[in-house]
Design a protein around this motif. Structure first.
Motif, mmCIF file in Angstrom:
data_model
loop_
_atom_site.group_PDB
_atom_site.id
_atom_site.type_symbol
_atom_site.label_atom_id
_atom_site.label_comp_id
_atom_site.label_asym_id
_atom_site.label_seq_id
_atom_site.Cartn_x
_atom_site.Cartn_y
_atom_site.Cartn_z
ATOM 1 N N ILE A 1 0.841 -1.206 0.000
ATOM 2 C CA ILE A 1 0.000 0.000 0.000
ATOM 3 C C ILE A 1 0.873 1.251 0.000
ATOM 4 O O ILE A 1 0.671 2.180 -0.796
ATOM 5 C CB ILE A 1 -0.941 0.004 1.227
ATOM 6 C CG1 ILE A 1 -1.952 -1.141 1.133
ATOM 7 C CG2 ILE A 1 -1.661 1.348 1.344
ATOM 8 C CD1 ILE A 1 -2.789 -1.332 2.398
ATOM 9 N N VAL A 2 1.860 1.274 0.895
ATOM 10 C CA VAL A 2 2.750 2.430 1.014
ATOM 11 C C VAL A 2 3.582 2.600 -0.258
ATOM 12 O O VAL A 2 3.783 3.718 -0.749
ATOM 13 C CB VAL A 2 3.653 2.292 2.253
ATOM 14 C CG1 VAL A 2 4.681 3.418 2.307
ATOM 15 C CG2 VAL A 2 2.813 2.281 3.532
ATOM 16 N N LEU A 3 4.061 1.494 -0.810
ATOM 17 C CA LEU A 3 4.906 1.548 -2.005
ATOM 18 C C LEU A 3 4.157 2.169 -3.179
ATOM 19 O O LEU A 3 4.691 3.052 -3.876
ATOM 20 C CB LEU A 3 5.376 0.140 -2.364
ATOM 21 C CG LEU A 3 6.227 0.005 -3.631
ATOM 22 C CD1 LEU A 3 7.514 0.817 -3.522
ATOM 23 C CD2 LEU A 3 6.544 -1.469 -3.901
ATOM 24 N N LYS B 1 -10.972 3.201 2.310
ATOM 25 C CA LYS B 1 -11.861 2.172 2.838
ATOM 26 C C LYS B 1 -11.192 1.312 3.906
ATOM 27 O O LYS B 1 -11.867 0.640 4.681
ATOM 28 C CB LYS B 1 -12.354 1.273 1.702
ATOM 29 C CG LYS B 1 -13.207 1.993 0.673
ATOM 30 C CD LYS B 1 -13.770 0.999 -0.321
ATOM 31 C CE LYS B 1 -14.728 1.689 -1.262
ATOM 32 N NZ LYS B 1 -15.770 0.799 -1.766
ATOM 33 N N THR B 2 -9.855 1.282 3.904
ATOM 34 C CA THR B 2 -9.136 0.403 4.841
ATOM 35 C C THR B 2 -8.050 1.171 5.584
ATOM 36 O O THR B 2 -6.930 0.708 5.732
ATOM 37 C CB THR B 2 -8.527 -0.806 4.095
ATOM 38 O OG1 THR B 2 -7.656 -0.331 3.050
ATOM 39 C CG2 THR B 2 -9.605 -1.683 3.484
ATOM 40 N N LEU B 3 -8.394 2.359 6.050
ATOM 41 C CA LEU B 3 -7.424 3.219 6.739
ATOM 42 C C LEU B 3 -6.753 2.533 7.919
ATOM 43 O O LEU B 3 -5.564 2.717 8.173
ATOM 44 C CB LEU B 3 -8.116 4.499 7.222
ATOM 45 C CG LEU B 3 -8.385 5.586 6.187
ATOM 46 C CD1 LEU B 3 -9.221 6.695 6.813
ATOM 47 C CD2 LEU B 3 -7.081 6.146 5.653
ATOM 48 N N GLN C 1 -2.850 2.903 9.448
ATOM 49 C CA GLN C 1 -2.831 4.094 10.290
ATOM 50 C C GLN C 1 -1.705 4.077 11.327
ATOM 51 O O GLN C 1 -1.242 5.154 11.750
ATOM 52 C CB GLN C 1 -4.181 4.279 10.990
ATOM 53 C CG GLN C 1 -4.563 3.175 11.960
ATOM 54 C CD GLN C 1 -5.980 3.352 12.488
ATOM 55 O OE1 GLN C 1 -6.749 4.179 11.989
ATOM 56 N NE2 GLN C 1 -6.337 2.580 13.492
ATOM 57 N N ASP C 2 -1.251 2.909 11.697
ATOM 58 C CA ASP C 2 -0.139 2.837 12.652
ATOM 59 C C ASP C 2 1.217 2.791 11.956
ATOM 60 O O ASP C 2 2.261 2.881 12.611
ATOM 61 C CB ASP C 2 -0.281 1.603 13.558
ATOM 62 C CG ASP C 2 -1.510 1.687 14.458
ATOM 63 O OD1 ASP C 2 -1.895 2.818 14.814
ATOM 64 O OD2 ASP C 2 -2.083 0.632 14.782
#
Length: 414
Positions: free
Chosen positions: A339-341, A386-388, A392-393
């Motif tokens: 996700i981050v990438l 939709k999938t925060l 989030q951490d």
């Protein structure tokens, strides 16, 4: 069904068993009466040209001649999904060591996932069959899409979800309908309940149960769009997330239909499936070299892929092997990293399903299962908002500073 209006399902001619080939009339059926195999839509396609398609609307109805919908589908209120962007992902390609990479970004659909495509086709079937309740069991995205489409169409809508579903997805459904039903159990429990209700309630159309053959056809439009957006050609390789497996099988079906109709040149292509390790029955079977899919109890942050007994799993195996692809899985930590990438290379915020697919692409490169010199497409099926909670951490402020230049300088931001 004799009470259907002429052309209710366009150029569709029957429902055909994927196992034994038995054909039954078009209607609310999903299992073969002879062998109980799954049914899919069969067609008698007319000649259709690229120019005719390109002259159509900028949504999935540009392909209506290839879908089980009437010619006047555009006159019926619907969310008009599709024709989402295909982005050249040069930054991600460099990061992973690929020569050419595209991201098919379905997060820009009306409810921010590819499910709007399949639901639009299911809604058309629901209308034509005279059903009065539009419903679904869902891991989240489908519930959002069904609730929104039902509101737009003015039809009574009921959606069933696992009670532990991500809160944003619950809100995204409840805003459109007051008939959101949370069920204590996983998706497979919810799906079983839906099947029981569908068997007892004649007026109900469960999009992924009794009108599933029509619903599933909507995923073909992903394949059509990718080919058209590439200049009417097929990619060499494509990586697709696997939940039930329907999306992957229908993209393959779309490619084959385009070849048969002469809309693209036939060529070899490889299809890869992506699963999360906490729910990877298809990947497990692929790696073991077996045909049987052993159901599992899902345990992953990728809840939209958390189907422990995937209906189309065996067909995913067939397609991966037939095309020279593979089915791979990644851990939840790898999903978060994916996700981050994608966000930090291409500015696309994907949900956990997309994080799974990007992470699997990375793994396929690292393990040498994918040819880095070939043109590759990866599908992003939904939006990260939709999938925060999944990331989030893992992300947040680099520093908290006083409102002064000295504080900024001391923090060493760059």
């Amino acid at each position: 069904m004799s009470n259907l209006r002429e052309g209710a399902f366009g150029n569709a001619t029957a429902l055909s068993c994927r196992e034994c080939g038995t054909q039954v009339e078009l209607g609310p059926s999903y299992a073969c009466p002879e062998c109980f195999g799954p049914l899919e839509v069969a067609y008698d396609f007319p000649a259709v040209s690229r120019e005719e398609i390109e002259a159509g609307p900028a949504n999935i109805w540009r392909y209506k001649a290839l879908l089980p919908v009437p010619a006047d589908i555009e006159d019926s209120p619907n969310t008009e999904p599709g024709f989402t962007r295909l982005l050249k992902a040069d930054n991600l390609a460099r990061e992973l060591g690929l020569d050419t990479l595209w991201v098919k970004d379905d997060s820009t659909n009306p409810t921010n996932s590819f499910k709007d495509r399949v639901v639009a086709c299911a809604l058309s079937a629901t209308r034509e069959l005279g059903k009065t309740v539009f419903a679904c069991p869902s891991t989240g995205n489908l519930a959002n899409a069904v609730a929104a489409a039902g509101a737009r169409a003015g039809i009574k809508t009921v959606v069933f979800i696992p009670s532990n579903l991500e809160q944003p997805k619950q809100v995204n459904s409840a805003i459109f309908t007051d008939n959101l039903v949370a069920v204590d159990g996983n998706y497979d429990d919810v799906n079983k309940l839906a099947q029981e209700i569908a068997a007892e309630e004649d007026g109900w159309a469960f999009v992924n149960v009794n009108v599933r053959p029509f619903y599933a056809e909507g995923s073909k439009t992903l394949g059509y769009e990718i080919a058209e957006q590439l200049g009417w050609r097929l990619p060499d390789q494509i990586v697709i997330p696997v939940a039930s497996g329907s999306q992957l099988t229908k993209v393959h079906k779309a490619f084959q239909e385009l070849i048969k109709l002469g809309l693209v040149e036939g060529k070899p292509y490889r299809i890869f499936g992506a699963q999360a390790a906490g729910c990877s029955p298809v990947s497990t079977a692929y790696k073991a070299g077996v045909d049987a899919i052993r159901p599992v109890k899902p345990d992953t942050i990728a809840k939209s892929l958390a189907i422990g007994n995937p209906a189309d799993g065996i067909y995913v195996l067939d397609i991966a092997r037939e095309t020279g692809g593979a089915v791979e899985d990644v851990t939840d930590d790898e999903v978060r990293a994916g996700i981050v990438l994608l966000a930090r290379t291409e500015g696309i915020f994907t949900e956990t399903a997309g994080g799974t697919t990007v992470a699997v692409l990375k793994k396929l490169v690292e393990t040498g299962q994918i040819d880095t010199s070939l043109e590759t497409v990866v599908i992003n099926t939904g939006h990260g908002l939709k999938t925060l909670e999944s990331v989030q951490d893992a992300v947040g402020p680099k520093a908290t500073i006083a409102p002064s230049y000295d504080a900024f300088e001391a923090a060493g931001i760059l």
